[in-house]
Scaffold this motif. Sequence first.
Motif, PDB file in Angstrom:
ATOM      1  N   ILE A  15       0.837  -1.206   0.000  1.00 31.14           N
ATOM      2  CA  ILE A  15       0.000   0.000   0.000  1.00 31.14           C
ATOM      3  C   ILE A  15       0.868   1.251   0.000  1.00 31.14           C
ATOM      4  N   GLY A  16       1.936   1.243   0.795  1.00 35.30           N
ATOM      5  CA  GLY A  16       2.838   2.401   0.837  1.00 35.30           C
ATOM      6  C   GLY A  16       3.521   2.652  -0.494  1.00 35.30           C
ATOM      7  N   THR A  18       2.406   1.766  -3.456  1.00 34.94           N
ATOM      8  CA  THR A  18       1.390   2.248  -4.393  1.00 34.94           C
ATOM      9  C   THR A  18       1.059   3.709  -4.129  1.00 34.94           C
ATOM     10  N   PHE A  19       0.936   4.084  -2.862  1.00 30.77           N
ATOM     11  CA  PHE A  19       0.658   5.474  -2.513  1.00 30.77           C
ATOM     12  C   PHE A  19       1.792   6.395  -2.979  1.00 30.77           C
ATOM     13  N   LEU A  20       3.036   5.977  -2.747  1.00 27.14           N
ATOM     14  CA  LEU A  20       4.168   6.781  -3.197  1.00 27.14           C
ATOM     15  C   LEU A  20       4.226   6.893  -4.715  1.00 27.14           C
ATOM     16  N   LEU A  22       1.645   6.795  -6.765  1.00 28.31           N
ATOM     17  CA  LEU A  22       0.549   7.629  -7.256  1.00 28.31           C
ATOM     18  C   LEU A  22       0.650   9.084  -6.809  1.00 28.31           C
ATOM     19  N   GLN A  23       1.156   9.330  -5.600  1.00 26.45           N
ATOM     20  CA  GLN A  23       1.164  10.686  -5.059  1.00 26.45           C
ATOM     21  C   GLN A  23       2.508  11.395  -5.142  1.00 26.45           C
ATOM     22  N   GLY A  24       3.584  10.623  -5.218  1.00 30.14           N
ATOM     23  CA  GLY A  24       4.918  11.214  -5.192  1.00 30.14           C
ATOM     24  C   GLY A  24       5.353  11.709  -6.558  1.00 30.14           C
TER      25      GLY A  24
END
Length: 94
Positions: A15-16, A18-20, A22-24
């Motif tokens: 999850i981390g 994927t979040f990085l 998409l958002q980073g």
Amino acid sequence: MKLLLYVVGGLLAGIGATFLLLQGPSPESNPLVAVAFVILYAIAPLGGFWMMYMSIRYEKNPWPMILLALIPFSFLWYYFERVRPRVGLLNPRE
């Protein structure tokens, strides 16, 4: 209890990442980040396939391990808790 920690850790890592992603910042802007994402996303499925292979080959009832292999990075638990302790049992000459 250790299994639960490995499962939660694997899910959080996926999850981390994927979040990085998409958002980073874009991974193309930094080659080191791109290599890290490739390694992170390549290790989990390869380890899962390895875990499925080993459980089909060596476990009496492989289905719980096959289902567990679908969780990212659960192969680390399988290696440290199931495979590594029995290395001496597979080859008694060691």
